[in-house]
Every structure is written in C-alpha cells, then in structure tokens.
Scaffold this motif. Structure first.
Motif, PDB file in Angstrom:
ATOM      1  N   TYR A 157       0.383  -1.415  -0.139  1.00  0.00           N
ATOM      2  CA  TYR A 157       0.010   0.275   0.230  1.00  0.00           C
ATOM      3  C   TYR A 157       0.755   0.943  -0.112  1.00  0.00           C
ATOM      4  O   TYR A 157       0.318   2.288  -0.796  1.00  0.00           O
ATOM      5  CB  TYR A 157      -1.053  -0.056   1.513  1.00  0.00           C
ATOM      6  CG  TYR A 157      -2.072   1.676   1.336  1.00  0.00           C
ATOM      7  CD1 TYR A 157      -2.521   1.502   0.513  1.00  0.00           C
ATOM      8  CD2 TYR A 157      -1.349   1.633   2.638  1.00  0.00           C
ATOM      9  CE1 TYR A 157      -3.554   3.169   0.860  1.00  0.00           C
ATOM     10  CE2 TYR A 157      -2.292   2.823   2.391  1.00  0.00           C
ATOM     11  CZ  TYR A 157      -2.946   3.390   1.462  1.00  0.00           C
ATOM     12  OH  TYR A 157      -4.401   4.915   1.330  1.00  0.00           O
ATOM     13  N   THR A 158       2.101   1.236   0.937  1.00  0.00           N
ATOM     14  CA  THR A 158       2.537   2.535   0.790  1.00  0.00           C
ATOM     15  C   THR A 158       3.390   2.907  -0.474  1.00  0.00           C
ATOM     16  O   THR A 158       3.391   3.800  -0.834  1.00  0.00           O
ATOM     17  CB  THR A 158       3.563   2.279   1.998  1.00  0.00           C
ATOM     18  OG1 THR A 158       3.135   1.219   2.472  1.00  0.00           O
ATOM     19  CG2 THR A 158       4.361   3.595   2.491  1.00  0.00           C
ATOM     20  N   LEU A 161       0.694   4.669  -2.627  1.00  0.00           N
ATOM     21  CA  LEU A 161       0.955   6.102  -2.199  1.00  0.00           C
ATOM     22  C   LEU A 161       1.957   6.715  -3.292  1.00  0.00           C
ATOM     23  O   LEU A 161       1.645   7.890  -3.551  1.00  0.00           O
ATOM     24  CB  LEU A 161       1.071   6.305  -1.191  1.00  0.00           C
ATOM     25  CG  LEU A 161      -0.306   5.632   0.416  1.00  0.00           C
ATOM     26  CD1 LEU A 161       0.165   5.736   1.710  1.00  0.00           C
ATOM     27  CD2 LEU A 161      -1.980   5.883  -0.179  1.00  0.00           C
ATOM     28  N   LYS A 168      -2.928  12.124  -4.163  1.00  0.00           N
ATOM     29  CA  LYS A 168      -3.017  11.062  -3.644  1.00  0.00           C
ATOM     30  C   LYS A 168      -3.190  11.316  -1.891  1.00  0.00           C
ATOM     31  O   LYS A 168      -3.549  10.013  -0.989  1.00  0.00           O
ATOM     32  CB  LYS A 168      -2.559   9.955  -4.208  1.00  0.00           C
ATOM     33  CG  LYS A 168      -3.723   8.934  -3.530  1.00  0.00           C
ATOM     34  CD  LYS A 168      -4.413   8.721  -4.120  1.00  0.00           C
ATOM     35  CE  LYS A 168      -5.431   7.444  -3.280  1.00  0.00           C
ATOM     36  NZ  LYS A 168      -6.684   6.992  -3.727  1.00  0.00           N
ATOM     37  N   ILE A 169      -1.264  11.289  -1.808  1.00  0.00           N
ATOM     38  CA  ILE A 169      -1.052  11.023  -0.167  1.00  0.00           C
ATOM     39  C   ILE A 169      -1.839  12.647   0.645  1.00  0.00           C
ATOM     40  O   ILE A 169      -2.435  12.131   1.991  1.00  0.00           O
ATOM     41  CB  ILE A 169       0.556  11.523  -0.126  1.00  0.00           C
ATOM     42  CG1 ILE A 169       1.343  10.612  -0.824  1.00  0.00           C
ATOM     43  CG2 ILE A 169       0.745  12.145   1.618  1.00  0.00           C
ATOM     44  CD1 ILE A 169       2.605  10.296  -0.945  1.00  0.00           C
ATOM     45  N   LYS A 172      -5.983  10.950   1.042  1.00  0.00           N
ATOM     46  CA  LYS A 172      -5.470  10.688   2.229  1.00  0.00           C
ATOM     47  C   LYS A 172      -5.328  11.103   3.545  1.00  0.00           C
ATOM     48  O   LYS A 172      -6.248  10.604   4.854  1.00  0.00           O
ATOM     49  CB  LYS A 172      -4.771   9.350   1.849  1.00  0.00           C
ATOM     50  CG  LYS A 172      -5.275   8.951   1.151  1.00  0.00           C
ATOM     51  CD  LYS A 172      -6.629   7.336   0.791  1.00  0.00           C
ATOM     52  CE  LYS A 172      -6.267   6.391   2.175  1.00  0.00           C
ATOM     53  NZ  LYS A 172      -7.862   6.015   2.161  1.00  0.00           N
ATOM     54  N   VAL A 173      -4.310  12.248   3.636  1.00  0.00           N
ATOM     55  CA  VAL A 173      -4.208  12.827   5.332  1.00  0.00           C
ATOM     56  C   VAL A 173      -5.431  13.684   5.336  1.00  0.00           C
ATOM     57  O   VAL A 173      -6.226  13.532   6.591  1.00  0.00           O
ATOM     58  CB  VAL A 173      -3.257  13.722   5.016  1.00  0.00           C
ATOM     59  CG1 VAL A 173      -3.221  14.587   6.244  1.00  0.00           C
ATOM     60  CG2 VAL A 173      -1.764  13.481   5.172  1.00  0.00           C
ATOM     61  N   GLU A 176      -8.427  10.946   6.229  1.00  0.00           N
ATOM     62  CA  GLU A 176      -8.122  10.357   7.467  1.00  0.00           C
ATOM     63  C   GLU A 176      -8.252  11.206   9.066  1.00  0.00           C
ATOM     64  O   GLU A 176      -8.706  11.304   9.822  1.00  0.00           O
ATOM     65  CB  GLU A 176      -6.967   9.618   7.664  1.00  0.00           C
ATOM     66  CG  GLU A 176      -6.223   8.784   6.774  1.00  0.00           C
ATOM     67  CD  GLU A 176      -7.106   7.381   6.620  1.00  0.00           C
ATOM     68  OE1 GLU A 176      -8.201   7.336   8.042  1.00  0.00           O
ATOM     69  OE2 GLU A 176      -7.574   6.634   5.944  1.00  0.00           O
ATOM     70  N   ASP A 198      -4.476   5.819  11.534  1.00  0.00           N
ATOM     71  CA  ASP A 198      -4.502   5.633  10.280  1.00  0.00           C
ATOM     72  C   ASP A 198      -3.762   7.264   9.621  1.00  0.00           C
ATOM     73  O   ASP A 198      -3.137   7.338   8.729  1.00  0.00           O
ATOM     74  CB  ASP A 198      -6.104   5.864   9.566  1.00  0.00           C
ATOM     75  CG  ASP A 198      -5.960   4.115   9.811  1.00  0.00           C
ATOM     76  OD1 ASP A 198      -5.719   3.359   9.583  1.00  0.00           O
ATOM     77  OD2 ASP A 198      -6.940   4.261   8.933  1.00  0.00           O
ATOM     78  N   HIS A 202      -0.235   8.079   7.394  1.00  0.00           N
ATOM     79  CA  HIS A 202      -0.629   8.758   6.337  1.00  0.00           C
ATOM     80  C   HIS A 202      -0.074   9.786   6.284  1.00  0.00           C
ATOM     81  O   HIS A 202       1.143  10.675   5.130  1.00  0.00           O
ATOM     82  CB  HIS A 202      -1.785   8.966   5.700  1.00  0.00           C
ATOM     83  CG  HIS A 202      -2.262   7.786   5.444  1.00  0.00           C
ATOM     84  ND1 HIS A 202      -3.411   7.457   6.229  1.00  0.00           N
ATOM     85  CD2 HIS A 202      -2.550   7.361   4.206  1.00  0.00           C
ATOM     86  CE1 HIS A 202      -3.715   5.807   5.125  1.00  0.00           C
ATOM     87  NE2 HIS A 202      -3.315   6.100   4.371  1.00  0.00           N
ATOM     88  N   VAL A 205       3.969   9.241   6.348  1.00  0.00           N
ATOM     89  CA  VAL A 205       3.939   8.678   4.243  1.00  0.00           C
ATOM     90  C   VAL A 205       4.310  10.326   3.724  1.00  0.00           C
ATOM     91  O   VAL A 205       5.385  10.452   2.761  1.00  0.00           O
ATOM     92  CB  VAL A 205       3.227   8.222   4.023  1.00  0.00           C
ATOM     93  CG1 VAL A 205       3.450   8.256   2.002  1.00  0.00           C
ATOM     94  CG2 VAL A 205       3.049   6.511   4.277  1.00  0.00           C
TER      95      VAL A 205
END
Length: 227
Positions: A157-158, A161, A168-169, A172-173, A176, A198, A202, A205
């Motif tokens: 999954y990482t 990302l 995309k990152i 997701k931040v 979450e 989660d 993120h 990341v």
C-alpha cells in the motif's frame, strides 16, 4: 559544546586521518529517517568530487577506480551534510537517497540482524529496552516507510501511495483527518484509536515524501514547549 567546522577542501583533507592506502571509511545515513544505508571508502579525489557535485563518490578497492554512487542505477545520493568523527578517521555523510542504497535492491545494506535476545537473558533485556521507549514504534514506522519508498515492493500500500504522488497522499491525509473528527464526535474511543493510527501513518508518509525528518517536527514541538 560545539565542534570544529572546516570550510575548505584543504582544511578537511588536513584533518582527516587517511589510512596507509590513502582511504577513509564513509558511513552513509539517510538524512530523514536516520537509517544507516551503507559504508564505503573515500580517497581525496572522491571526497573532492563529492563536495563539488553534491552527490556521493567513493573509491572502489576491488576495482581500483572512482565510483559515482547511482551512476548506472540512478540511485544517487544527494549530500545534505558531511561530518567527521572525533579522531578524524571516519566520515558521516547524510544524504537524500533515491531508490535503494544496496546493490541487492534493499533500502539499506544493513538488513541482516542479530537477535540480541539469543545472547542476553533469554530476550528479556531486549524486550525491557524496547518497552522503555513508548514512542519506539514511531521510529520503526519511519524506517519502514523509508524502506518502502526506496524499494517500492509490488503490492504494498505504501508503494501505491508513493507512486500516485503528493496529491493522493494529501487526499488520504484529509480523509483520515475527517475520520478522526467523526470518531471523536461519536465518542467512540475504539474507532478513534483506529482512525488516529491511520492519520499518523499517512502523515508520516507525507513527511517522507517531503523529505522532512520526524526529528524536525519533534524539535519544533520542543522549541514551542520551551517558550
């Protein structure tokens, strides 16, 4: 106590304790995650090229020639800082690593591990040492994320990302963060624990993508606390 700072190549080569073959070991460290990536040797020419180019150069003892790290693989190392130890007989090079540092395709050359539990107290000493640091998991997570960034294992999954990129990152931040807010509003601590985990993942990341070490965030928190 602050150490000595040298500003020229001549000053640096003068303080380095070169061995009988005119070499000095250079330890390469990821500037963000602080993982040790590799160890190689430099001579005066490779040190000069490293400083001039901003990328690491070494001396290959087996081939007897200069070696520009990443010249063929593309896994170059952008130098962020260069230090030498108290005796002047070892260099420490902090870098931004592009891809894996090891020729095996691993993030770091130091991927083999000795289980300390097999050597001391049946593992009790190692377990106690780890449990003493309640935030040790953050350091391990930062290392794993850095490894995924470098190696890009298929199906992880990482990897997904990092390959999708910053947008995309950030998405997701944001998602979450919203989930954390909902969980907190619902007064559901089980859900909040899960969603907060989660979010932290993120966020870390994102820090890796931005090449911002977690240490710098911790220093900022410490600076604010001391005000």
């Amino acid at each position: 106590m602050s150490g000595q700072t040298v500003g020229t190549l001549e000053e640096l080569t003068a303080v380095i304790q070169w061995d009988a073959n005119g070499l000095v070991p250079a330890i390469v460290q990821d500037a963000a995650s602080k993982d040790v990536l590799m160890m190689a040797y430099m001579n005066q020419e490779s040190l000069k090229l490293t400083l001039e180019s901003g990328e690491t150069w070494f001396w290959s003892r087996s081939r007897g020639e200069l070696w520009h790290k990443g010249a063929t693989s593309g896994h170059v190392q952008k130098v962020r800082a260069l230090k030498y130890d108290c005796d002047g007989d070892t260099l420490l090079v902090l870098v931004d690593q592009a891809g894996p540092a090891c020729h095996t395709g691993r993030y770091s050359c130091f991927y083999n591990e000795v289980k300390l539990g097999a050597l001391a107290d049946g593992g009790e000493a190692a377990a106690e040492s780890e449990s003493a640091d309640r935030f040790a998991m953050l350091g391990r997570l930062e290392s794993v994320i850095a490894q995924r960034d470098a190696e890009r294992p298929e199906g992880a999954y990482t990897t997904y990302l990092f390959e999708k990129g910053i947008d995309k990152i950030l998405k997701k931040v944001g998602e979450e963060t919203a989930e954390v807010i909902i969980a907190a509003k619902n007064r559901d601590n089980d859900e909040l624990r899960y969603e907060a985990s989660d979010l932290i993942f993120h966020l870390m990341v994102l820090l890796r993508e931005a090449k911002l070490p977690l240490d710098e965030v911790m220093r900022e928190l410490d600076r604010r606390h001391k005000k």
